[in-house]
Design a protein around this motif. Structure first.
Motif, short mmCIF file in Angstrom:
data_model
loop_
_atom_site.label_atom_id
_atom_site.label_comp_id
_atom_site.label_asym_id
_atom_site.label_seq_id
_atom_site.Cartn_x
_atom_site.Cartn_y
_atom_site.Cartn_z
N VAL A 27 -16.02 -79.35 4.43
CA VAL A 27 -17.10 -79.78 5.31
C VAL A 27 -18.40 -79.06 4.99
O VAL A 27 -19.45 -79.66 4.86
N TYR A 28 -18.32 -77.74 4.82
CA TYR A 28 -19.53 -76.94 4.71
C TYR A 28 -20.10 -76.93 3.30
O TYR A 28 -21.29 -77.06 3.09
N ALA A 29 -19.24 -76.75 2.30
CA ALA A 29 -19.74 -76.57 0.95
C ALA A 29 -19.42 -77.72 0.03
O ALA A 29 -19.68 -77.65 -1.16
N ASP A 30 -18.84 -78.78 0.51
CA ASP A 30 -18.58 -79.99 -0.25
C ASP A 30 -17.67 -79.75 -1.45
O ASP A 30 -17.85 -80.35 -2.50
N SER A 34 -11.61 -78.65 -4.75
CA SER A 34 -11.86 -77.40 -5.44
C SER A 34 -12.02 -76.24 -4.46
O SER A 34 -12.32 -76.42 -3.29
N GLY A 35 -11.81 -75.03 -4.98
CA GLY A 35 -11.90 -73.83 -4.17
C GLY A 35 -12.89 -72.85 -4.75
O GLY A 35 -13.93 -73.23 -5.27
N TRP A 36 -12.55 -71.54 -4.66
CA TRP A 36 -13.43 -70.49 -5.16
C TRP A 36 -14.85 -70.68 -4.65
O TRP A 36 -15.82 -70.77 -5.41
N SER A 37 -14.97 -70.71 -3.33
CA SER A 37 -16.25 -70.99 -2.69
C SER A 37 -17.32 -69.95 -3.01
O SER A 37 -18.51 -70.24 -2.91
N ILE A 38 -16.92 -68.73 -3.41
CA ILE A 38 -17.89 -67.69 -3.70
C ILE A 38 -18.83 -68.10 -4.82
O ILE A 38 -20.01 -67.72 -4.83
N PHE A 39 -18.37 -68.92 -5.77
CA PHE A 39 -19.23 -69.35 -6.88
C PHE A 39 -20.34 -70.29 -6.40
O PHE A 39 -21.37 -70.42 -7.06
N LYS A 40 -20.12 -70.98 -5.29
CA LYS A 40 -21.14 -71.86 -4.74
C LYS A 40 -21.86 -71.24 -3.56
O LYS A 40 -22.95 -71.68 -3.19
N LYS A 41 -21.27 -70.25 -2.95
CA LYS A 41 -21.83 -69.70 -1.72
C LYS A 41 -23.00 -68.76 -1.98
O LYS A 41 -23.87 -68.58 -1.12
N VAL A 42 -23.05 -68.15 -3.15
CA VAL A 42 -24.18 -67.28 -3.50
C VAL A 42 -25.36 -68.17 -3.83
O VAL A 42 -25.43 -68.76 -4.91
N GLN A 43 -26.30 -68.30 -2.90
CA GLN A 43 -27.40 -69.23 -3.04
C GLN A 43 -28.72 -68.59 -2.63
O GLN A 43 -28.77 -67.53 -2.02
N VAL A 194 -24.48 -76.85 -16.80
CA VAL A 194 -23.07 -77.01 -16.46
C VAL A 194 -22.62 -75.66 -15.89
O VAL A 194 -23.01 -74.60 -16.40
N GLN A 195 -21.78 -75.70 -14.83
CA GLN A 195 -21.44 -74.48 -14.13
C GLN A 195 -19.93 -74.33 -13.92
O GLN A 195 -19.20 -75.33 -13.82
N ASN A 196 -19.52 -73.09 -13.85
CA ASN A 196 -18.18 -72.71 -13.41
C ASN A 196 -17.06 -73.32 -14.27
O ASN A 196 -16.06 -73.82 -13.76
N PRO A 211 -14.72 -74.81 -8.89
CA PRO A 211 -15.74 -75.80 -8.53
C PRO A 211 -16.67 -76.11 -9.71
O PRO A 211 -17.89 -75.92 -9.65
N SER A 212 -16.08 -76.59 -10.82
CA SER A 212 -16.88 -76.92 -12.00
C SER A 212 -17.82 -78.09 -11.70
O SER A 212 -17.45 -79.03 -10.99
N SER A 213 -19.03 -78.02 -12.26
CA SER A 213 -20.01 -79.05 -11.94
C SER A 213 -21.05 -79.17 -13.04
O SER A 213 -21.20 -78.30 -13.89
N GLY A 214 -21.80 -80.28 -12.99
CA GLY A 214 -22.94 -80.50 -13.86
C GLY A 214 -24.17 -80.77 -13.01
O GLY A 214 -24.06 -81.36 -11.92
N TYR A 215 -25.32 -80.33 -13.47
CA TYR A 215 -26.55 -80.49 -12.68
C TYR A 215 -27.69 -81.01 -13.56
O TYR A 215 -27.84 -80.60 -14.71
N LEU A 216 -28.50 -81.91 -12.99
CA LEU A 216 -29.70 -82.41 -13.66
C LEU A 216 -30.80 -82.55 -12.62
O LEU A 216 -30.58 -83.13 -11.55
N GLY A 217 -31.97 -81.98 -12.91
CA GLY A 217 -33.07 -82.04 -11.95
C GLY A 217 -34.41 -82.10 -12.66
O GLY A 217 -34.53 -81.83 -13.86
N SER A 218 -35.44 -82.45 -11.89
CA SER A 218 -36.79 -82.52 -12.44
C SER A 218 -37.80 -82.24 -11.33
O SER A 218 -37.54 -82.53 -10.16
N GLY A 219 -38.94 -81.66 -11.71
CA GLY A 219 -39.96 -81.35 -10.73
C GLY A 219 -41.35 -81.43 -11.32
O GLY A 219 -41.53 -81.46 -12.55
N TYR A 220 -42.34 -81.46 -10.45
CA TYR A 220 -43.73 -81.53 -10.88
C TYR A 220 -44.54 -80.49 -10.13
O TYR A 220 -44.49 -80.42 -8.89
#
Length: 311
Positions: A27-30, A34-43, A194-196, A211-220
């Motif tokens: 619910v909280y961290a989506d 997957s587990g090992w929430s500490i890898f996603k919780k440090v934000q 790519v993470q974790n 909680p392995s993942s891939g990320y793509l972002g863009s900004g101006y």
């Protein structure tokens, strides 16, 4: 017989605790499966899309999402983070960055405590009760960001985590991140990571999926006089859960004060993010308010201190 009852009570509470943690993660961290929430919780106290699509400006937390952004920093910095959220859980940590000739190296640690729970068992025919820590996690990070040119940066991170549940069962995990930060124009940025990706040991008889993942972002980035604005977009794909989480963010700054807001799609909890930043001389303060739908409100605080000559 008594020993069997003891094991049954401990195992049943352990299963219940694991079920609770998995539900919180879902619910909280989506995290879903997957587990090992500490890898996603440090934000960061700043919304994720804001820290991944801009160069480091007094906030080293971008290294948690894309280590390539480290290559944009040119000054020593120590960065503290803290979070108060679910019931009695607490998180705290720090990151130190040291600039090199063509980049920056950073190291950090974080500690997470999920709070106290009551554990019951039979011993000598008598019911025993003890208050134990529900979950304690330790997180370690070593990252390097490299400047290949004025428009291209790359980076890599090695991360370690240990997790102990009800002070009886523990496991460790080793993972890595890779990232690229690219500036096709002076104001436009593209961030990918790519993470974790790694391995972990078992809790009792089964591994907790990473909680392995891939990320793509863009900004101006747009600046005029004393104010600036940064709209940013991004998307995280959780490999284990086969789930895509898009996000939109916006930051507005005037002189030493900035406001950032973010919204995540395809999640049940922690959709909205409201942040405040204050940059005064060499000190950078950040605060985030993340309202909860089913769970408690989360509050994050970060403090960065820059020192030494710029390299």
């Amino acid at each position: 017989m008594k020993r069997k009852i003891f094991k049954l009570l401990v195992v049943s509470q352990f299963i219940g605790l694991v079920f609770f943690i998995n539900q919180v993660n879902t619910v909280y961290a989506d995290f879903g499966k997957s587990g090992w929430s500490i890898f996603k919780k440090v934000q960061s106290a700043k919304f994720k899309a804001m820290t991944t699509v801009t160069g480091v400006r007094g906030d080293l937390s971008g290294v948690f999402y894309n280590p390539a952004v480290l290559g944009t920093n040119q000054q020593r910095e120590i960065f503290f983070i803290s979070e108060l959220g679910l019931s009695d859980d607490k998180l705290g940590g720090l990151v130190y960055g040291e600039p090199l000739k063509n980049g920056m190296i950073a190291g950090g640690v974080a500690y997470y405590d999920a709070g106290i729970m009551e554990l019951n068992w039979l011993e000598g025919g008598e019911l025993k009760t003890a208050n134990v820590s529900a979950q304690r996690d330790l997180f370690g990070l070593l990252s390097y960001g490299h400047k290949f040119s004025d428009s291209l940066f790359g980076g890599a991170s090695l991360k370690f985590a240990s997790s102990k549940i009800i002070e009886r069962e523990s496991a460790i995990a080793y993972v890595g991140d890779l990232g690229v930060f690219y500036l096709p124009t002076e104001n436009l940025s593209v961030s990918a990571a790519v993470q974790n990706l790694g391995s972990s040991t078992k809790f009792i008889e089964k591994k907790n999926p990473l909680p392995s993942s891939g990320y793509l972002g863009s900004g101006y980035f747009y600046k005029s006089g004393k104010y600036y604005i940064i709209p940013g977009v991004g998307a995280t794909y959780n490999i284990e859960d086969k789930e895509l989480i898009p996000e939109l963010g916006f930051e507005f700054g005037y002189e030493v004060v900035s406001l950032n807001i973010g919204y995540r799609f395809n999640v049940e909890e922690a959709k909205l993010h409201f942040g405040l930043g204050i940059n005064w001389k060499n000190i950078d303060f950040g605060y985030a308010y993340i309202p909860g739908l089913y769970l408690n409100t989360t509050n994050r605080i970060s403090v960065g201190y820059r020192f030494g000559l710029s390299k």
